[in-house]
Design a protein around this motif. Structure first.
Motif, mmCIF file in Angstrom:
data_model
loop_
_atom_site.group_PDB
_atom_site.id
_atom_site.type_symbol
_atom_site.label_atom_id
_atom_site.label_comp_id
_atom_site.label_asym_id
_atom_site.label_seq_id
_atom_site.Cartn_x
_atom_site.Cartn_y
_atom_site.Cartn_z
ATOM 1 N N GLY A 37 -2.963 5.345 -6.269
ATOM 2 C CA GLY A 37 -1.617 5.738 -5.854
ATOM 3 C C GLY A 37 -1.349 5.546 -4.370
ATOM 4 N N SER A 41 -1.341 -1.725 -4.920
ATOM 5 C CA SER A 41 -0.712 -2.661 -5.860
ATOM 6 C C SER A 41 0.721 -2.970 -5.452
ATOM 7 N N THR A 42 1.427 -1.957 -4.968
ATOM 8 C CA THR A 42 2.820 -2.194 -4.553
ATOM 9 C C THR A 42 2.852 -3.193 -3.401
HETATM 10 N N1 LIG Z 1 7.283 0.836 -10.838
HETATM 11 C C1 LIG Z 1 7.120 2.042 -10.290
HETATM 12 N N2 LIG Z 1 7.966 3.052 -10.545
HETATM 13 C C2 LIG Z 1 7.801 4.268 -9.986
HETATM 14 N N3 LIG Z 1 6.794 4.592 -9.149
HETATM 15 C C3 LIG Z 1 5.908 3.628 -8.857
HETATM 16 C C4 LIG Z 1 6.010 2.312 -9.406
HETATM 17 N N4 LIG Z 1 4.969 1.559 -8.926
HETATM 18 C C5 LIG Z 1 4.259 2.380 -8.114
HETATM 19 N N5 LIG Z 1 4.814 3.621 -8.069
HETATM 20 C C6 LIG Z 1 4.330 4.756 -7.268
HETATM 21 O O1 LIG Z 1 4.073 4.278 -5.966
HETATM 22 C C7 LIG Z 1 2.878 4.849 -5.438
HETATM 23 C C8 LIG Z 1 1.907 3.739 -5.060
HETATM 24 O O2 LIG Z 1 1.400 3.125 -6.255
HETATM 25 P P1 LIG Z 1 0.467 1.846 -6.263
HETATM 26 O O3 LIG Z 1 0.302 1.430 -7.690
HETATM 27 O O4 LIG Z 1 0.964 0.847 -5.303
HETATM 28 O O5 LIG Z 1 -0.906 2.438 -5.722
HETATM 29 P P2 LIG Z 1 -2.364 1.816 -5.773
HETATM 30 O O6 LIG Z 1 -2.963 2.090 -4.439
HETATM 31 O O7 LIG Z 1 -2.322 0.416 -6.214
HETATM 32 O O8 LIG Z 1 -3.072 2.711 -6.851
HETATM 33 P P3 LIG Z 1 -4.080 2.290 -8.048
HETATM 34 O O9 LIG Z 1 -5.436 2.136 -7.405
HETATM 35 O O10 LIG Z 1 -4.004 3.493 -8.931
HETATM 36 O O11 LIG Z 1 -3.545 1.057 -8.687
HETATM 37 C C9 LIG Z 1 2.366 5.814 -6.481
HETATM 38 O O12 LIG Z 1 2.859 7.094 -6.167
HETATM 39 C C10 LIG Z 1 2.988 5.292 -7.760
HETATM 40 O O13 LIG Z 1 3.152 6.333 -8.685
#
Ligand SMILES: Nc1ncnc2c1ncn2[C@@H]1O[C@H](COP(=O)(O)OP(=O)(O)OP(=O)(O)O)[C@@H](O)[C@H]1O
Length: 307
Positions: A37, A41-42
């Motif tokens: 989170g 990924s974002t």
């Molecule tokens: N499509 C979406 N709609 C709503 N919230 C989102 C979406 N994509 C990501 N988030 C939120 O944005 C935040 C960052 O998520 P992200 O997936 O980028 O984290 P991450 O570091 O890649 O985590 P992980 O290791 O679990 O994949 C989190 O709070 C997630 O719930």
């Protein structure tokens, strides 16, 4: 080269990215590290033009992803290893991708060899293990022989042999001069292969630098001391300006003094000791020091990600 500048992205109530800025230079493996989170990924999705940022920009080789012609020649990415048509063979999947980007059949066979999928290349991808899908995803990422490679959690589902292979592949790709951005929430995976680390938590970059630099910053902060007289030792170290915590078994953890200063302080007070060691930080220590203070990570099991 990947350049990310001031990325902000909100999903309804969640602020996923809160001003993310970093670069991933050529010839280096840049680890992109953070708990679940954190926003890894974002960020990757924004770099690949799959999500639009609210603010900021991302560039690959100086261009927006959307402006790249035949993007596979510029940047290869593994984002979702499960994203293959289950009825297609691995080779057909790659042939289809190659045709869409004006790449040759020769490249398809080269990447199949490179990722060790030759024995399974004519099997349907639907029957592949997660580790094999990861290899197929990597093959697709490398198809266009790109100077920039982005891998989101590439070790997921890999067995120890696959992990060793992946580590070697990452080093080889960087040695060829490519810029690699590799995300992971497991520190151990990247220790020894990443040259640089961008540590992210709650959408913010918490640290960005060379691995050696990050480790050096964390190392030397603690000295481990073993002595039959822990209370006397603690007193002597406090008088010398250090802070000492008595641990189980008579050991002490000392901060604020170097190992040499510890030895000198004990000598001045005639305290005997059996061991004085500078604690060498691991990448994992740096990570938990940086992210451990964030309540949300503790609540959502950030530490639980530890192996
Ligand atoms: N499509 C979406 N709609 C709503 N919230 C989102 C979406 N994509 C990501 N988030 C939120 O944005 C935040 C960052 O998520 P992200 O997936 O980028 O984290 P991450 O570091 O890649 O985590 P992980 O290791 O679990 O994949 C989190 O709070 C997630 O719930």
């Amino acid at each position: 080269m990947i350049e990310v500048t001031g990325l902000r992205k909100r999903f309804r109530s969640a602020l996923a990215l809160d001003g993310v800025t970093f670069t991933a230079p050529p010839g280096k493996v840049t680890g992109f590290i953070g708990p679940n989170g954190a926003g890894k990924s974002t960020t990757i999705r924004v770099i690949l033009g799959l999500d639009a940022p609210d603010e900021g920009r991302a560039r690959v080789g100086g261009h927006r992803y959307q402006d790249l012609r035949n993007p596979l020649r510029h940047v290869g990415a593994l984002v979702d290893a499960a994203a293959v048509q289950p009825g297609r063979t691995a080779r057909d999947h790659l042939l289809w991708l190659a045709r869409s980007q004006s790449l040759t059949t020769g490249r398809v066979d080269a990447v199949i060899e490179q990722v060790g999928l030759a024995p399974a290349a004519r099997r349907k991808a639907g029957g592949f293990s997660l580790g094999m899908r990861q290899r197929l995803g990597i093959a697709a990422a490398l198809l266009g022989d790109p100077p920039v490679v982005i891998l989101d959690e590439p070790f997921n589902g890999m067995d120890p042999e696959g992990i060793a292979w992946m580590r070697g592949l990452l080093r080889t790709l960087a040695a060829e001069g490519r810029a690699l951005l590799v995300s992971s929430h497991l520190m151990g995976e990247l220790q020894g292969i990443a040259d640089r680390a961008v540590v992210i938590g709650r959408g913010k970059v918490l640290a960005d630098g060379g691995i050696d630099e990050l480790l050096a910053r964390a190392a030397g902060e603690q000295v481990l001391l073993r002595t039959p007289a822990p209370a006397e030792a603690a007193g002597a170290l406090r008088r010398a300006g250090g802070a000492a915590t008595i641990l189980d078994g008579g050991a002490l953890s000392v901060s604020g003094l170097t190992a040499r200063q510890v030895v000198e302080a004990l000598g001045r007070s005639s305290v005997v000791f059996s061991e004085v060691t500078t604690q060498r930080a691991t990448l994992e220590d740096v990570y938990f020091r940086l992210t451990g203070g964030e309540a949300e990570f503790r609540a959502d099991g950030g530490r639980g990600a530890r192996r």
